[in-house]
Design a protein around this motif. Structure first.
Motif, PDB file in Angstrom:
ATOM      1  N   ALA A 165       0.906  -1.354  -0.015  1.00  0.00           N
ATOM      2  CA  ALA A 165       0.093   0.209  -0.114  1.00  0.00           C
ATOM      3  C   ALA A 165       0.906   1.189  -0.049  1.00  0.00           C
ATOM      4  CB  ALA A 165      -1.005   0.151   1.206  1.00  0.00           C
ATOM      5  N   ILE A 166       1.844   1.361   0.635  1.00  0.00           N
ATOM      6  CA  ILE A 166       2.761   2.507   1.041  1.00  0.00           C
ATOM      7  C   ILE A 166       3.715   2.674  -0.288  1.00  0.00           C
ATOM      8  CG2 ILE A 166       4.823   3.727   2.055  1.00  0.00           C
ATOM      9  CD1 ILE A 166       3.881   1.760   4.666  1.00  0.00           C
ATOM     10  N   ALA A 202       1.787  12.872   4.632  1.00  0.00           N
ATOM     11  CA  ALA A 202       3.066  12.099   5.340  1.00  0.00           C
ATOM     12  C   ALA A 202       2.512  10.904   5.960  1.00  0.00           C
ATOM     13  CB  ALA A 202       3.676  13.164   6.257  1.00  0.00           C
ATOM     14  N   ILE A 203       3.323  10.049   6.235  1.00  0.00           N
ATOM     15  CA  ILE A 203       3.287   9.112   7.005  1.00  0.00           C
ATOM     16  C   ILE A 203       4.099   8.911   8.264  1.00  0.00           C
ATOM     17  CG2 ILE A 203       3.001   6.450   7.057  1.00  0.00           C
ATOM     18  CD1 ILE A 203       2.726   6.745   3.860  1.00  0.00           C
ATOM     19  N   LYS A 223      -4.140  -3.454   2.886  1.00  0.00           N
ATOM     20  CA  LYS A 223      -3.575  -2.732   1.728  1.00  0.00           C
ATOM     21  C   LYS A 223      -4.839  -1.797   1.324  1.00  0.00           C
ATOM     22  CE  LYS A 223      -2.609  -2.670  -3.038  1.00  0.00           C
ATOM     23  NZ  LYS A 223      -2.636  -3.915  -4.300  1.00  0.00           N
ATOM     24  N   GLY A 224      -6.109  -2.108   1.294  1.00  0.00           N
ATOM     25  CA  GLY A 224      -7.049  -1.060   0.738  1.00  0.00           C
ATOM     26  C   GLY A 224      -7.373   0.161   2.210  1.00  0.00           C
ATOM     27  N   ILE A 270      -3.829   7.160   3.601  1.00  0.00           N
ATOM     28  CA  ILE A 270      -2.778   8.022   3.063  1.00  0.00           C
ATOM     29  C   ILE A 270      -3.385   9.035   2.177  1.00  0.00           C
ATOM     30  CG2 ILE A 270      -0.924   8.084   1.369  1.00  0.00           C
ATOM     31  CD1 ILE A 270      -0.222   5.227   2.385  1.00  0.00           C
ATOM     32  N   ARG A 271      -4.635   8.908   1.585  1.00  0.00           N
ATOM     33  CA  ARG A 271      -5.259   9.737   0.713  1.00  0.00           C
ATOM     34  C   ARG A 271      -6.176  10.620   1.378  1.00  0.00           C
ATOM     35  NH1 ARG A 271      -7.015   5.962  -4.534  1.00  0.00           N
ATOM     36  NH2 ARG A 271      -4.927   4.851  -4.781  1.00  0.00           N
ATOM     37  N   SER A 272      -6.403  10.149   2.526  1.00  0.00           N
ATOM     38  CA  SER A 272      -7.472  11.196   3.540  1.00  0.00           C
ATOM     39  C   SER A 272      -6.785  12.446   3.552  1.00  0.00           C
ATOM     40  CB  SER A 272      -7.432  10.360   5.087  1.00  0.00           C
ATOM     41  OG  SER A 272      -8.281  11.232   5.718  1.00  0.00           O
ATOM     42  N   GLU A 273      -7.777  13.481   3.579  1.00  0.00           N
ATOM     43  CA  GLU A 273      -7.478  14.995   3.485  1.00  0.00           C
ATOM     44  C   GLU A 273      -7.294  15.200   5.288  1.00  0.00           C
ATOM     45  OE1 GLU A 273      -6.272  16.976   1.533  1.00  0.00           O
ATOM     46  OE2 GLU A 273      -6.452  15.256  -0.178  1.00  0.00           O
ATOM     47  N   ASP A 274      -7.572  14.131   6.038  1.00  0.00           N
ATOM     48  CA  ASP A 274      -7.743  14.446   7.631  1.00  0.00           C
ATOM     49  C   ASP A 274      -6.952  13.360   8.287  1.00  0.00           C
ATOM     50  OD1 ASP A 274      -9.255  17.077   8.118  1.00  0.00           O
ATOM     51  OD2 ASP A 274     -10.809  15.767   6.726  1.00  0.00           O
ATOM     52  N   PRO A 275      -6.633  13.906   9.467  1.00  0.00           N
ATOM     53  CA  PRO A 275      -5.529  12.717  10.260  1.00  0.00           C
ATOM     54  C   PRO A 275      -6.356  11.590  10.456  1.00  0.00           C
ATOM     55  CG  PRO A 275      -6.201  14.409  11.586  1.00  0.00           C
ATOM     56  CD  PRO A 275      -6.730  15.022  10.281  1.00  0.00           C
TER      57      PRO A 275
END
Lengths: 408, 327
Positions: free
Chosen positions: B13-14, B78-79, B156-157, B163-168
C-alpha cells in the motif's frame, strides 16, 4: 414417584378463568407427558391442556362446565414409578414447579426483543415454548412460533363471563324422533356472545336502499378477467367493505365500542366479517381495511374464508375488529336484523342485490340494481342521526362506483 | 491476485501510494535505510524512493508527530510511524491538540492530511512496552479517525485510503497479524472505506463484533460452531467514530451481541459500541450485551504464563459465543 397436582395453566394475557369443556381422560387412565388431558375454553380459544408428566390419572378435581380461575387444581395423578402415597404438603411443593408450561420456568422475564416481536405479531407468550437457557423464550422462538390449530370462536375482548353458559329450560316435550345433540364448545361460545350482546347493548335498527347498478356493471365486466389473473373470484362483497371503511374515516363514532362506561373510539379501521360453516359462525378480521384496495380486500376475504374452511385461523386473525360487515345477501336475504358483535358499536348487513323497475331522475323508467343495507347500532353510543349520516356516505360511495373505478 | 501477508499488504500500500503521489513521505524510528522498520513494514522503500522521502527520525515521538503535522500543513500526505503503540504517549499533545484540530481551528485554511501508523496488541511476548492496545486513549476525539485493518485485504485497501485522506488518521496495525495471516489480494490499485464496518459472515443467532487478533478468533469460532449456530461476524474497522448503522443493523438481525477486544474492558472501544447499542437498540435485544475483554489490570505481563492468562484466547471466544447462542 409421587402424586402430582395439575393446575389450570395460564391461557393468555388478561385471561383469568377458563371453562372446563371436556375431560379427555378419566381416573385410571395412563397418560404420557404432553398428552392432552382436558379441553378448556377461554373466550379466545379452545385449548387442549397437556399433562405435565407421565403417570396414572387419580382424580378429576373439577367438573365439566365448571368455570375455574387460572391456577386452580384440576387433576390429581400419580407419576410413573410411584410407591405409595406421599404427604400432601410435599406434593404441593413439588407441583408448584411444574404447574406452568416450561416457558415460565426460566425467570418469568422476557427480553425486550421477545416482547417487541410478540407485540407486533400478537403472539401470546404463554403458548410459546422456549429453547433458550433453562427454557427461556428467545427472540427466535417467537419469530418461529406457529400457532396451534385451534378452533377460534370470536374476536371478542378477553373477558370471560363468570357465569356458566346459560342453558334454557326445555319448553318442548321430547319425543322419540327428536335428535339430541350436546352443544359443542364453539356453539356454546356463540350462544354466550349473542346473549351478552343482546343483554347489554340496546340495539336499534335501520335500513337504506342503495342503487348499485354501476357496481354491478363494473364487477360483471371485470370478473372473468379477474378470475384468470387471481386465485380468487371478484365478488360484490369487497366493494361494500371498501365503501364502509372509507365512510368510517369521516364517521369515527361508528368505529367505537362501549367498555365500562367509556366510549372508545378506535383509530384503526378493522372490519370483522362473518364467515359461516355448517355448524358455527366465525368473525375473522380484515385489518386496516381502509388502507386496502378493493382487490386487497378481496384477497383478505378469500384468505380468511379459506382459513375458516381449513380450520387454520390464527388468533390474530380474530382480534381487533372494530365493526362488522355481514354478507347476508350471499344466502338470499333481502332484509335482516343483525346482532352486534360485542362490544362493537354497529353491524352492517349487506343484503341481496336485486333488479327493480325504478323511476329515474328524469321521470322515465329504468331497470336498476338495488340492494338493502341494514344497520344495527348500539344506541348508547350512536343516535339515528349519526347512523343516517354514515349510511348515506356508504350509499354515496357505492353509487359513485362506475366503469372508471379502480379496483387495484 | 497474489498471496500476501498482512505486513506485505501494508508495504505494498505504501509503495503504491508513494509511486502515485510524490508528496507522500514516511519516517519514524528505524524506518529508513536497509532495516525498513523493526517489523519490516517499510523494507525496500528507502531503496526505491531514496532517503529524502523515507528516513529515520530521532527517538522522540512528539517530534515525529509534530513533523507529520508540519508536513501536512505544507500539503504532504505524510506517513509517521510510531514503533510501538505503547510509545505513542509523548505524541499525544501533537496528535490531539494540533493534528486533530488543524482544520477546525483554522476554519479550513490548513489541514492535516497525515497518517500515523503504529503496531499494537499482545501475544508476542512483548511485555509492558510492546503489547498494549492504546486506541482507547484517542477514541472519542472528534476530528481524529482511528482505524485498524484486521484482514490482509483491508490492510492494503485501508492504508491506501488513509494515505489519501485529507484529515488525520491514526492507523493501528495488529503486530501479531503481521506475519500470521496471509491471503490472496488483488494486485491492482483498490481502496477500502475507512468509515464502514464490514460484515464478514452473515448469521441470525448471534452477532459478534471484533477487530484485530480477536477477529481471527471469532472467525475460527464461527467456523467451528457453524453446524450448530449461524453467526453474524462484524469487523469494526473504524474504532472511532463507530459505524453505527452497520453495527445496529447487525444487532437487529440477532438480538444477541458479543463484543470482543483484547484491551482492558473499562473505557475500551467496545464499551463505546455497547453504549450505542444500549441507547439505540434496546428493544431489539434478546440478551444482555456481552463484552469479552482483557482484565482491568495495568498492562500486559511479560511471563508466558501470565501473558496467556491476560489475553482473551480462542477458547474464551468460542465459549462466549456458544453461551450467548444458547441463552
Amino acid at each position: 414417584m409421587s402424586e402430582l397436582i395439575i393446575k389450570m395453566p395460564p391461557l393468555g394475557e388478561s385471561v383469568t378463568e377458563a371453562t372446563v369443556s371436556q375431560w379427555m381422560v378419566k381416573p385410571g387412565d395412563h397418560v404420557k407427558k404432553y398428552d392432552p388431558i382436558l379441553e378448556a375454553i377461554s373466550d379466545k380459544v379452545v385449548t387442549e391442556i397437556p399433562s405435565n408428566d407421565d403417570g396414572v390419572i387419580e382424580e378429576l378435581l373439577v367438573n365439566e362446565n365448571d368455570v375455574v380461575p387460572i391456577g386452580t387444581d384440576i387433576l390429581k395423578m400419580t407419576t410413573e414409578g410411584a410407591v405409595g402415597s406421599v404427604p400432601v404438603a410435599k406434593v404441593e411443593t413439588r407441583t408448584t414447579e411444574s404447574q406452568n408450561s416450561p416457558s415460565f420456568k426460566a425467570t418469568g422475564r422476557f427480553s425486550p426483543a421477545v416482547l417487541k416481536v410478540a407485540g407486533e405479531r400478537n403472539i401470546d407468550l404463554s403458548s410459546v415454548s422456549g429453547t433458550g437457557k433453562d427454557g427461556r423464550i428467545t427472540r427466535k422462538d417467537v419469530l418461529n412460533y406457529q400457532p396451534k390449530e385451534t378452533p377460534i370462536i370470536s374476536s371478542q375482548p378477553a373477558q370471560l363471563a363468570s357465569e356458566p353458559v346459560i342453558r334454557s329450560t326445555p319448553v318442548l316435550e321430547l319425543n322419540n324422533n327428536d335428535a339430541v345433540t350436546k352443544a359443542g364448545p364453539v356453539r356454546k361460545m356463540i350462544a354466550q356472545n349473542m346473549l351478552k350482546s343482546i343483554h347489554e347493548i340496546p340495539q336499534a335498527w335501520t335500513m337504506i336502499e342503495v342503487d348499485v347498478t354501476g357496481l354491478v356493471k363494473l364487477r360483471n365486466s371485470l370478473k372473468n378477467e379477474f378470475k384468470e389473473q387471481n386465485e380468487f373470484k371478484l365478488s360484490y362483497f369487497p366493494f361494500f367493505v371498501k365503501a364502509v371503511s372509507s365512510a368510517l374515516r369521516n364517521n369515527p363514532k361508528l368505529n367505537s365500542s362501549w367498555q365500562n362506561d367509556e366510549i372508545i373510539q378506535h383509530k384503526d379501521i378493522n372490519i370483522s366479517i362473518a364467515v359461516a360453516t355448517d355448524d358455527a359462525l366465525f368473525v375473522p378480521v380484515i385489518k386496516h381495511a381502509d388502507r386496502l384496495s378493493i382487490t386487497g380486500i378481496a384477497a383478505e376475504v378469500s384468505r380468511l374464508a379459506n382459513c375458516v374452511k381449513t380450520n387454520t385461523l390464527k388468533g390474530s386473525d380474530n382480534e381487533g375488529g372494530t365493526i362488522t360487515v355481514n354478507n347476508t345477501g350471499s344466502f338470499g336475504s333481502i332484509e335482516s336484523m343483525g346482532i352486534i358483535n360485542y362490544p362493537q358499536a354497529a353491524i352492517l348487513q349487506v343484503e341481496s342485490i336485486r333488479k327493480e323497475l325504478s323511476v329515474l331522475d328524469d321521470d322515465t323508467f329504468g331497470i336498476r340494481n338495488k340492494v338493502n343495507l341494514c344497520l344495527t347500532l348500539d344506541h348508547r353510543i350512536l343516535d339515528g342521526l349519526a347512523a343516517g349520516k354514515f349510511l348515506n356516505e356508504v350509499k354515496a360511495n357505492l353509487e359513485a362506483i362506475d366503469q372508471n373505478t379502480n379496483i387495484y | 491476485m497474489s498471496e500476501k501477508s498482512y505486513l506485505e499488504a501494508l508495504n505494498l500500500a505504501i509503495t503504491e501510494e508513494m509511486r502515485r503521489d510524490e508528496g507522500v513521505m514516511i519516517f519514524g524510528e528505524d524506518v529508513g535505510g536497509v532495516k525498513g522498520g523493526v517489523f519490516g513494514v517499510t523494507k525496500g522503500l528507502a531503496e526505491e524512493f531514496g532517503d529524502q522521502r523515507v528516513f529515520n527520525s530521532p527517538l522522540g515521538e512528539s517530534e515525529i508527530a509534530g513533523l507529520a503535522v508540519g508536513l501536512g500543513v505544507m500539503g504532504h500526505h505524510a506517513i509517521a510511524e510510531f514503533q510501538f503503540a505503547d510509545y505513542i504517549l509523548p505524541a499525544v499533545n501533537q496528535i490531539m491538540s494540533e493534528a486533530t484540530k488543524m482544520r477546525y481551528k483554522s476554519a479550513g485554511d490548513w489541514i492535516s492530511p497525515i497518517v500515523m501508523r503504529t503496531p499494537y496488541g499482545g501475544g508476542v511476548r512483548g511485555g509492558f512496552y510492546h503489547s498494549q492496545s492504546t486506541e482507547k486513549i484517542f477514541a472519542g476525539q472528534p476530528g481524529l479517525r482511528i482505524v485498524t485493518p484486521s484482514t490482509v485485504y483491508d490492510a492494503k485497501g485501508m492504508l491506501k485510503s488513509a494515505i489519501r485522506s485529507e484529515d488525520p488518521v491514526l492507523f493501528y496495525e495488529h503486530k501479531k497479524l503481521y506475519r500470521s495471516i496471509k491471503d490472496d489480494i488483488p494486485d491492482v490499485d483498490y481502496t477500502v472505506p475507512l468509515d464502514k464496518a464490514n460484515v464478514i459472515e452473515h448469521g441470525d443467532d448471534v452477532t459478534v463484533i471484533a477487530y484485530g487478533m480477536m477477529l481471527q478468533f471469532v472467525l475460527n469460532a464461527a467456523e467451528e460452531l457453524k453446524d450448530d449456530f449461524s453467526i453474524e461476524v462484524v469487523d469494526l474497522r473504524s474504532l472511532y467514530p463507530i459505524d453505527k448503522d452497520t453495527v445496529l443493523e447487525a444487532i437487529r438481525k440477532t438480538g444477541k451481541v458479543l463484543l470482543v477486544t483484547e484491551d482492558a474492558k473499562e473505557g475500551s472501544v467496545m464499551n463505546n459500541v455497547s453504549a450505542i447499542i444500549a441507547e439505540e437498540a434496546l428493544f431489539d435485544l434478546d440478551a444482555p450485551i456481552k463484552i469479552l475483554a482483557g482484565p482491568d489490570s495495568p498492562s500486559m505481563p511479560y511471563a508466558k504464563s501470565l501473558e496467556d492468562a491476560f489475553l482473551v484466547n480462542q477458547a474464551d471466544v468460542t465459549k462466549s459465543i456458544r453461551e450467548l447462542a444458547e441463552f
